[in-house]
Design a protein around this motif. Structure first.
Motif, PDB file in Angstrom:
ATOM      1  N   LEU A 123       0.769  -1.218   0.103  1.00 23.96           N
ATOM      2  CA  LEU A 123       0.089  -0.116   0.067  1.00 23.96           C
ATOM      3  C   LEU A 123       0.728   1.139  -0.048  1.00 23.96           C
ATOM      4  O   LEU A 123       0.707   2.166   0.819  1.00 23.96           O
ATOM      5  CB  LEU A 123      -0.819   0.047   1.194  1.00 23.96           C
ATOM      6  N   ASN A 124       1.957   1.393  -0.921  1.00 27.00           N
ATOM      7  CA  ASN A 124       2.702   2.370  -0.656  1.00 27.00           C
ATOM      8  C   ASN A 124       3.059   3.220  -2.135  1.00 27.00           C
ATOM      9  O   ASN A 124       3.541   4.229  -2.332  1.00 27.00           O
ATOM     10  CB  ASN A 124       4.095   1.840  -0.263  1.00 27.00           C
ATOM     11  N   TRP A 153       6.569   2.565  10.516  1.00 28.27           N
ATOM     12  CA  TRP A 153       6.685   2.102   9.032  1.00 28.27           C
ATOM     13  C   TRP A 153       7.237   0.934   9.204  1.00 28.27           C
ATOM     14  O   TRP A 153       6.864  -0.260   8.761  1.00 28.27           O
ATOM     15  CB  TRP A 153       7.753   3.215   8.258  1.00 28.27           C
ATOM     16  N   ILE A 165       3.827   0.465   3.681  1.00 32.82           N
ATOM     17  CA  ILE A 165       3.057   1.873   3.203  1.00 32.82           C
ATOM     18  C   ILE A 165       4.137   2.654   2.951  1.00 32.82           C
ATOM     19  O   ILE A 165       5.211   2.514   2.817  1.00 32.82           O
ATOM     20  CB  ILE A 165       2.175   2.516   4.426  1.00 32.82           C
ATOM     21  N   PHE A 173      -4.217  -3.743   7.165  1.00 32.91           N
ATOM     22  CA  PHE A 173      -3.406  -2.358   7.568  1.00 32.91           C
ATOM     23  C   PHE A 173      -3.780  -2.128   9.051  1.00 32.91           C
ATOM     24  O   PHE A 173      -3.057  -1.652   9.651  1.00 32.91           O
ATOM     25  CB  PHE A 173      -3.678  -1.285   6.479  1.00 32.91           C
ATOM     26  N   VAL A 205      -0.748   6.053   3.332  1.00 33.56           N
ATOM     27  CA  VAL A 205      -1.319   4.832   2.899  1.00 33.56           C
ATOM     28  C   VAL A 205      -1.921   4.811   1.932  1.00 33.56           C
ATOM     29  O   VAL A 205      -3.086   5.440   1.720  1.00 33.56           O
ATOM     30  CB  VAL A 205      -2.090   3.943   4.174  1.00 33.56           C
TER      31      VAL A 205
END
Length: 364
Positions: free
Chosen positions: A27-28, A320, A330, A352, A341
Motif C-alpha cells: 500500500l505504498n 513504518w 506503506i 493495515f 497509506v
C-alpha cells in the motif's frame, strides 16, 4: 576528476523510487488494487498482436488515434469538450512533466510549486536545467491563495506545478485557486494542474479541465496509472491550448510512444467503464479509512485521492518498520511525522488497520 564525469549537480544523488518489497500487503505506491478483467486483457493481447506485425515500421509519432480517444474520455469532465488538437501523451505523466519543463523551462527560467508536494517536481526542474522555487502550504495543507499569488507575481516562474489532488496530502484545489494563479502567471508562464488522481476526487469537486477555455496558459495532466489500473502501461497525457502541444513537439524524442504502448492504451480506453468501475468503491474505502484513523486519535489530511496522509508520530520510521514486519508496506513520505497509506481492497485495509493497531499499542 572523479569518475564518472557526471554533471556536478547530480554527483552523489540517489535515483527516485519507492521501496519495492515482496510483502503480502503493498500500500505504498497508490496503485489501483483491482487489475483488468480477462476480457480486457484479451483485448489488449489482440491489439498488441496486431501492432507486433507492424514493428518493422515506426509508430505514428503524432499518435492521432490515441489523442482522439483520450480527448473523448476527457470531454466527459467538462461541458466545453476537449479536442484531439488539445491533447498530448507520453510515457507516463512523468515524461509529460519533463517535456513541459524542457519546452517552457530551461536556463534562466524558474519552476515553482508549494510544499509539501510531489517530490519529483524539483527533479524535473533539475533535469531541464530550470531553477526551482518552493512556496509553502498552510498548516492544513490547503493553499493560501493570497500568499500563492504574491509568490507567483514575485518570482515570475515560467512553470507553476499544482497537483490536485496533491501528493502526498490528497488535498484538492478549489477552482478559484487555478484561475487566480493562471492570471498571476500571465503570458510569462504556464500553470500545470496535475490531476494524476483526478478520478478519485469527491463528488462536487470539479476538474480544472472546465477552465481551459478561459486560460490559454493552463495545462491539465492526467495518467492511466491510477484510476485506470494501468500503472504498468506507462501512459500519461495532458490537455491544453493547441499551441502548448505544438511547443512540446519541438522537444519530444522521435517516435516517443511505441506502437505497442499506443495499441495497449487504446484497448484500455475501450474498457474504461470496467477499469474505472472500482473507483467509487475505492473512494468509499478511503473515507472509511480516514474515519477509522481519526477515531484512533490520529490527524488525517482531507483526501480526494486514493490514499491518506496520517500522523503525527514522534518516530514515523519505527511505525513504518513495525507495519513492514507485519507484512504491510506503506510510504514514509511527506512532512516529518507523517505517513501515507494507499487505499487497497477491503481485505488489505483490514490488514493495515490490524497491523497499525498493534504497532501503536506497542509504542504507547
Amino acid at each position: 576528476m572523479t569518475w564518472p564525469p557526471i554533471r556536478e549537480e547530480l554527483r552523489g544523488l540517489q535515483p527516485y523510487g519507492a521501496p519495492q518489497l515482496d510483502v503480502p500487503v503493498q500500500l505504498n505506491t497508490n496503485e489501483n488494487p483491482y487489475g483488468p478483467s480477462d476480457a480486457c486483457a484479451d483485448d489488449i493481447a489482440t491489439a498488441v498482436r496486431a501492432a507486433a506485425t507492424t514493428l518493422n515500421r515506426y509508430p505514428d509519432r503524432e499518435h492521432v488515434e490515441l489523442r482522439t480517444a483520450l480527448a473523448a474520455y476527457l470531454s466527459k469532465d467538462t461541458p466545453h469538450g476537449v479536442t484531439a488538437e488539445q491533447v498530448w501523451a507520453a510515457n507516463g505523466s512523468n515524461e509529460v512533466m519533463l517535456q513541459l519543463l524542457q519546452a517552457f523551462g530551461g536556463p534562466g527560467r524558474t519552476a515553482m510549486s508549494f510544499a509539501p508536494t510531489y517530490s519529483m517536481y524539483p527533479e524535473y526542474a533539475r533535469d531541464a536545467s530550470t531553477a526551482w522555487v518552493q512556496g509553502r502550504r498552510a498548516e492544513d495543507f490547503s493553499l493560501d491563495l493570497d500568499a500563492a499569488r504574491e509568490a507567483v507575481e514575485r518570482e515570475r516562474p515560467s512553470v507553476v506545478l499544482l497537483p490536485s489532488p496533491n501528493n502526498p496530502t490528497g488535498t484538492a484545489l478549489p477552482p478559484d485557486a487555478v484561475g487566480l494563479l493562471c492570471k498571476a502567471a500571465g503570458d510569462d508562464g504556464i500553470v500545470v494542474v496535475d490531476e494524476a488522481y483526478g478520478e478519485f476526487r469527491r463528488t462536487g469537486v470539479p476538474s480544472a479541465l472546465e477552465l481551459l477555455p478561459e486560460h490559454r496558459n493552463l495545462v491539465v495532466t492526467r495518467t492511466m496509472s491510477k484510476a485506470f489500473a494501468a500503472a504498468g502501461l506507462r501512459l500519461g497525457y495532458l490537455a491544453a491550448d493547441p499551441a502548448i502541444c505544438d511547443a512540446i513537439r519541438v522537444v519530444r524524442l522521435p517516435y516517443h510512444l511505441s506502437a505497442v504502448t499506443q495499441a495497449t492504451a487504446l484497448a484500455a480506453l475501450r474498457h474504461a467503464p470496467e477499469l474505472l468501475g472500482r473507483v467509487d468503491e475505492l473512494r468509499a474505502e478511503r473515507d472509511r479509512t480516514v474515519g477509522w484513523l481519526r477515531a484512533q486519535g490520529l490527524t488525517v489530511a482531507d483526501s480526494d485521492a486514493n490514499f491518506a496522509l496520517f500522523g503525527t508520530f514522534g518516530d514515523r520510521h519505527a511505525v513504518w518498520q513495525g507495519l513492514l514486519e507485519r507484512g504491510v508496506l506503506i510510504r514514509e513520505v511527506g512532512p516529518d511525522g507523517w505517513l501515507r497509506v494507499s487505499i487497497g481492497t477491503a481485505h488489505e485495509m483490514d490488514a493495515f488497520k490490524d497491523a497499525l493497531s498493534q504497532v501503536m499499542e506497542e509504542q504507547a
